[in-house]
Design a protein around this motif. Structure first.
Motif: not given
Length: 147
Positions: A64-70, A72-82
């Motif tokens: 919901a609120v990414p706290r670090n670069e890891i 943020k990167h997870y969210n970016k990859v997750f959203n791309r996949t979704r």
């Protein structure tokens, strides 16, 4: 006869009430729970959900609120996949408009209706049948909403 309308219940509520949720929770959806092995990591069957879905060991969702670069990167990859999954549903609904509107059918027929549409859609995709131009707006709207 049951009338199904997507705006009546939120997706997460419908999901928690579904057989899919119960079977994933029990570990019985995919017999034997086969693992996908990637770079030495065993990955079980997973579902991708948005932030309102419950976090489970078999359901991934974004931070919901990414706290670090890891994160943020997870969210970016997750959203791309979704987005790939959402785009596929957009094309399915563009090809079979009945899936996008209020559907009146006996509840025991709904699974067969949706399954049939998915099978026919996959056949159309394999044979490279284009979605009729007049329905491109649905697919394009789905695409834009994901960007």
């Amino acid at each position: 006869m049951i009338t199904c309308h997507s705006s009546v219940n939120h997706d997460a509520h419908v999901f928690r009430s579904s057989k899919l949720y119960m079977r994933m929770k029990q570990g019985t959806l995919v017999p034997g729970n086969p693992m996908f092995h990637y770079t030495g990591v065993s990955i079980p069957p997973l579902i991708l959900g948005d932030g309102v879905y419950p976090l489970c060991n078999w359901l991934m969702k974004p931070y919901a609120v990414p706290r670090n670069e890891i994160e943020k990167h997870y969210n970016k990859v997750f959203n791309r996949t979704r987005n790939i999954v959402e785009r596929a549903f957009g094309w399915l609904k563009a090809r079979f408009r009945r899936l996008s509107v209020r559907m009146e059918a006996h509840i025991q027929n709904l699974n067969s209706i949706v399954t049939s549409a998915v099978i026919l859609h996959n056949i159309c995709e394999r044979k490279k049948h284009a979605i009729p131009e007049e329905y491109d707006d649905i697919a394009n709207a789905a695409e834009k909403s994901l960007q």
